[in-house]
Scaffold this active site. Sequence first.
Site, PDB file in Angstrom:
ATOM      1  N   GLN A 167      -3.283   3.631  -0.860  1.00 17.60           N
ATOM      2  CA  GLN A 167      -4.617   3.951  -1.787  1.00 17.60           C
ATOM      3  C   GLN A 167      -5.426   3.173  -1.766  1.00 17.60           C
ATOM      4  OE1 GLN A 167      -2.423   6.326  -5.275  1.00 17.60           O
ATOM      5  NE2 GLN A 167      -2.155   4.169  -5.480  1.00 17.60           N
ATOM      6  N   ASP A 203       7.124   3.714 -15.549  1.00 14.48           N
ATOM      7  CA  ASP A 203       8.617   3.795 -15.351  1.00 14.48           C
ATOM      8  C   ASP A 203       9.243   4.173 -16.535  1.00 14.48           C
ATOM      9  OD1 ASP A 203       7.769   1.329 -16.343  1.00 14.48           O
ATOM     10  OD2 ASP A 203       8.682   0.274 -14.573  1.00 14.48           O
ATOM     11  N   ASP A 261       5.259  -5.077  -2.391  1.00 19.07           N
ATOM     12  CA  ASP A 261       5.186  -6.582  -2.110  1.00 19.07           C
ATOM     13  C   ASP A 261       6.434  -7.118  -2.514  1.00 19.07           C
ATOM     14  OD1 ASP A 261       4.951  -5.759  -4.768  1.00 19.07           O
ATOM     15  OD2 ASP A 261       3.563  -7.448  -5.422  1.00 19.07           O
ATOM     16  N   HIS A 306      11.250  -9.724  -6.035  1.00 16.73           N
ATOM     17  CA  HIS A 306      10.050  -9.478  -6.756  1.00 16.73           C
ATOM     18  C   HIS A 306       9.238 -10.785  -7.288  1.00 16.73           C
ATOM     19  CE1 HIS A 306       6.703  -7.521  -9.098  1.00 16.73           C
ATOM     20  NE2 HIS A 306       6.947  -6.536  -8.496  1.00 16.73           N
ATOM     21  N   ARG A 328      -2.615  -4.385  -0.082  1.00 17.33           N
ATOM     22  CA  ARG A 328      -1.660  -5.160   0.377  1.00 17.33           C
ATOM     23  C   ARG A 328      -0.909  -4.772   1.674  1.00 17.33           C
ATOM     24  NH1 ARG A 328       1.680  -5.346  -5.329  1.00 17.33           N
ATOM     25  NH2 ARG A 328       0.190  -6.960  -6.317  1.00 17.33           N
ATOM     26  N   ASP A 372       8.555  -0.827  -4.304  1.00 22.19           N
ATOM     27  CA  ASP A 372       7.306  -1.505  -4.250  1.00 22.19           C
ATOM     28  C   ASP A 372       6.909  -2.210  -2.728  1.00 22.19           C
ATOM     29  OD1 ASP A 372       6.420  -1.076  -6.875  1.00 22.19           O
ATOM     30  OD2 ASP A 372       7.033  -3.074  -7.523  1.00 22.19           O
TER      31      ASP A 372
END
Length: 630
Positions: free
Chosen positions: A205, A380, A268, A404, A176, A266
Site C-alpha cells: 500500500q 484485531d 516488520d 516484534h 517498509r 506484519d
Amino acid sequence: MTNVAERSAPRPTPEPGDAERLVVARGLFAGPSPELPEDLYLEVETGRAERARRAVRVGAWSRVSANTYFGRFPASYWQRWTTAREVRYEARVRGVGRIALRASDTNGVPRTVAVRAARDEDVRLAAPLDRFLDGGGLWIEVTTADDELVLDEARWTVPAPTTRRATSVVICTHNRADDCVATLQALTGEQDAVDVLHQVLVVDQGTDRVETRPGHAEVAARLGSRFRYLTQPNLGGSGGFTRGLHEIVEAGGPRGDDAHDVIFMDDDIRCEPEVIVRLAAFAHYTAHPTVVGAQMLNLLHPTQVLAGAEYAVPEELSNGFVSPGAVGESDVTTFFPDGTKNVQDRRVDAGYTGWWSCLIPAELVRRAGYPLPLFFQWDDVEYCYRARAHGVPTVTLPGAGVWHADFPWKDWDDWHRYFNLRNAMITAALHTDFPTSRIVRTLGDLLARYLLAMNYGLAATLVKAVEDFLRGPEVTEDGGASATQAVRGLRSGHGETVAHRVDEAPDLGPTQMPIVRSGPEPTRTRLVMAKRALQQALGRTPHHEGLVGAGEADWWHIALFDRVAVTDAGQGGVRIRRRDPEALRTIGRDGARVLWRLTREGSAAAQRWRAAAPVLGSSDNWRRLFRGGS
C-alpha cells in the site's frame, strides 16, 4: 567436538503408518539467525553441547533439555482445543545416549513419560494427550555418559487428519520495503515451512514499492505460482490484511471449499518460520474453527514474551490486559522463585490476539463477515470479539512466536492515537451495551491528563476521535485516508508533537535541561489535578525548565514545568512541551463540549454503528474500497 552443522544425515527410516502422520512442530535447537538466544530452543544443563538449527551435538557426560520456549510441545492446548489424542517425538540419534520424554503439570512439576537408551538409531517416543487439560507440556531431555551424541531430524507428529486444510500467508506493507523483503526471505528460507503454504500474498500500500528490491524477485522465483503481489491505496493494516483475506476466501480453497486458513503477518517482524508450521498444524486439528495467534516476543529483548494471552475492556477503551495466569513482559528463559521454569505451563484463555502473526479460518468470514475498515488499531480486537459472538474462539499458542518491536519503546503521543481512541469506542459500541457515563469518565480523565502534561496535540487528537465517532459510520467511507490526513494536519499545529535530537532541542540549551526526577504518584488524584491546573493557569509552576525521562513523564510531574524536554519512549530524542494557558482553555473547552455531546448522543451513535457493521464488513464494501472508495 566436530561442527554439527557440517554433517548431515538422511531422515529417519519410516515405519509402517508413518505416511499417515503429520509434522505439527519441528525439533529446533537454535534460531533462524545467530543473534537469537539459543536458550529459547535448547538449554545446556550440564557439560557442553553444540547447537545448530536442526541438530545438536551433546558432548560426553552432558545433559541438555528442550524444556524451553520453542523446544516444548504445548500439550495442554492440544488436549483442550484439538481432536488429537496422542503425539509422538521422532528423531535420529548418532552416537550413544539416553533420550527421555518429559511432561509437566499445571504447576510445572515434571514427570517422565518414556525413556530410550539409544545407539545409532531412529527414536520414537509417544505420549497420550490425556493429562494436560489445565496445563502442562512435553519436551525431551538428552543425557550422555562416555560417548557423545548427535540428535537431528527431530519433529513432533500426530496421526494425519482426515481432511487437509490449505494455509496461506498475507503480508500487509506500507513503505517498509526492506523490512518486508527481509520477512519474506526469512519466511521462505526453510523448505519445511514453504511446503506448508498454498500461497504467499503481499499487499503493498506504499509508494516505496517492495517490487523494486532485488530480494522480491528472489522470493517470487522461489515460490513460483504460489506468490502473489498486489498494490492498492493505503487502507491501513485492516485494509491490507482484508485485501489478502478477501482474495483468498472469495476464490475458495484448493478444493473450492472453506478448508482454508489465512495467516496475517506484519511486514516488520523478525520471522521465525516455524510459526507457520505450528499455527497451520494446530488449525488442522481444532475441533471447531478457531482464530489461532502467535505470541509476540520483544525484538530488543528477545527472551521476553509480551503476554501469554490478552484481553480487552472496551467499556474502558483499553486493551493489552494480560489474561489471568498468563505471563506478561516476562523472560521465558528464567526460573520462578520456587525453582520451576517460566515456560507457560498453565493454560490460559485469550480474549483476542494480535495480527503480528495470526491465523484466520475461512469459515469465520462466512459466519461473521470481514474485518471492519478501521484503518488500524483495535481492528484485531474487534474481529476476535466478533468471532467469539459467532462461536469461533481465539487461542494464543505458546511456542509459536515472532519478534516484534517492543511496545514500551513506542511513543504514545502520535497520530495513531486517534484511531486507537475512535476504534475503541466503535468496538465498545459493537460488543458492549455502551455505558455512556463510564466511557465519558474515561475520556474526561484522559483529556485532563493530556492537558496537564502539556500534550496539547494529543488532547486535540482525542477531541477529534470523539467527534468522528459521533459522526458515525460515514467516517469510514474512504477507509481512513482522509482521517489520517486530517489528524496529521491537526497535530502539526502543536510543537510538542515533533521529536528533536537532544542537541538540537529548540530554545533549550545544554545547561537548561537538568534532569528533574518525579515524585510518587499522588493518592488524591482529583485534588492534585485541580491544583496543577490552577498552577498552570496562573503561571505559578515550581519548575521553569528541565528534562524528564520517558519513564517519569507522568502528568502530575510534567504539570510542574513551564517548559520541559521529555525523552521519547524510543530514546532517540526529546519533545519540547511548553505551558500554553490559551491551548489549555481552548482545547479544554472543546473537549468539555464534545464529551457533553457524547453524554447526550452516545447511545444513538452506538446504535448507528451497530446497524452499519454488517455493511462495513461486507465483501461489497471492501470491493469498493479496494477500487479507491468510489
